[in-house]
Scaffold this active site. Structure first.
Site, PDB file in Angstrom:
ATOM      1  N   LYS A  40       0.817  -1.216   0.000  1.00 11.69           N
ATOM      2  CA  LYS A  40       0.000   0.000   0.000  1.00 11.69           C
ATOM      3  C   LYS A  40       0.851   1.267   0.000  1.00 11.69           C
ATOM      4  O   LYS A  40       1.810   1.380   0.755  1.00 11.69           O
ATOM      5  CB  LYS A  40      -0.903  -0.007   1.234  1.00 11.69           C
ATOM      6  N   GLY A  94       6.462   0.764   5.758  1.00 12.07           N
ATOM      7  CA  GLY A  94       7.350  -0.175   5.075  1.00 12.07           C
ATOM      8  C   GLY A  94       7.441   0.088   3.586  1.00 12.07           C
ATOM      9  O   GLY A  94       8.524   0.025   2.988  1.00 12.07           O
ATOM     10  N   CYS A  95       6.313   0.397   2.976  1.00 12.28           N
ATOM     11  CA  CYS A  95       6.288   0.656   1.529  1.00 12.28           C
ATOM     12  C   CYS A  95       7.018   1.947   1.192  1.00 12.28           C
ATOM     13  O   CYS A  95       7.674   2.041   0.151  1.00 12.28           O
ATOM     14  CB  CYS A  95       4.845   0.688   1.026  1.00 12.28           C
ATOM     15  N   THR A  96       6.937   2.921   2.069  1.00 13.29           N
ATOM     16  CA  THR A  96       7.640   4.186   1.858  1.00 13.29           C
ATOM     17  C   THR A  96       9.146   3.976   1.967  1.00 13.29           C
ATOM     18  O   THR A  96       9.911   4.470   1.125  1.00 13.29           O
ATOM     19  CB  THR A  96       7.158   5.252   2.866  1.00 13.29           C
ATOM     20  N   ALA A 123      10.256   2.111  -1.251  1.00 10.03           N
ATOM     21  CA  ALA A 123      10.242   2.984  -2.433  1.00 10.03           C
ATOM     22  C   ALA A 123      11.379   4.008  -2.374  1.00 10.03           C
ATOM     23  O   ALA A 123      12.069   4.233  -3.374  1.00 10.03           O
ATOM     24  CB  ALA A 123       8.890   3.695  -2.542  1.00 10.03           C
TER      25      ALA A 123
END
Length: 184
Positions: free
Chosen positions: A68, A73-75, A78
């Protein structure tokens, strides 16, 4: 001798495992290693169609699936790819992220974190299912379907050369760079 229930009434009381409809077995994504990457076409943050065939051919591809936009974690993942884009490009590769978020959400995520690679929207999780990353997950005892953080290194010929399932974000970009060195 143990006897199994033979009547419908007795069999109906046998507990069933929770359904994992739409999920793949745990090794489905890893099973793609050494095989042709499944073809796809999805929209990028600008609403333009992007196909796998357009991403390979002249370069290798780091295709990563993440749960998401805007989550911690995704930030981190990325931004790590963003910060390491130079060595990745030097090794002849592009980075592309895929999640079930909308094109609008991707646009905001890209702008907020100044991402220098495309994010593709898979709101129906069709491509996530093709790659075996849409799975039954568990959080605080609750089970639900979702995207398992997974990265695929795909060569210029479209062959999946390396799969990183259940990615832990810290140190992951370095693992990807090492995998790219192996196929460079």
């Amino acid at each position: 001798m143990i006897r199994m229930p033979t009547t419908k009434k007795a069999a109906a009381k046998t507990p069933k495992k929770p359904s994992t409809a739409g999920s793949s077995d745990k090794s489905a994504s890893v099973a793609l290693e050494g095989k042709k990457a499944p073809a796809f076409e999805l929209l990028d943050a600008d609403g333009k169609p992007v196909a796998l065939k357009d991403l390979i051919g002249s370069s290798n591809l780091v295709l990563y699936f993440y749960p998401k936009d805007m989550t911690p974690g995704c930030t981190i993942e990325a931004c790590s790819f963003r910060d390491n884009i130079a060595p990745i490009k030097k090794l002849g590769a592009k980075v592309v992220g895929i999640s079930g978020d909308s094109t609008d959400s991707h646009g905001k995520f890209i702008a907020k974190h100044d991402l220098n690679f495309p994010l593709l929207a898979d709101p129906g999780n069709k491509v996530c299912k093709l790659y075996g990353v849409y799975k039954m997950k568990s959080l605080y005892g609750r089970q639900f379907m979702g995207i398992e953080r997974t990265t695929f290194v795909i060569d210029k010929a479209g062959i999946v050369r390396r799969v990183f399932p259940k990615v832990k974000v810290n140190g992951h970009t370095e693992e990807v760079i090492e995998a790219l060195k192996e196929i460079a």
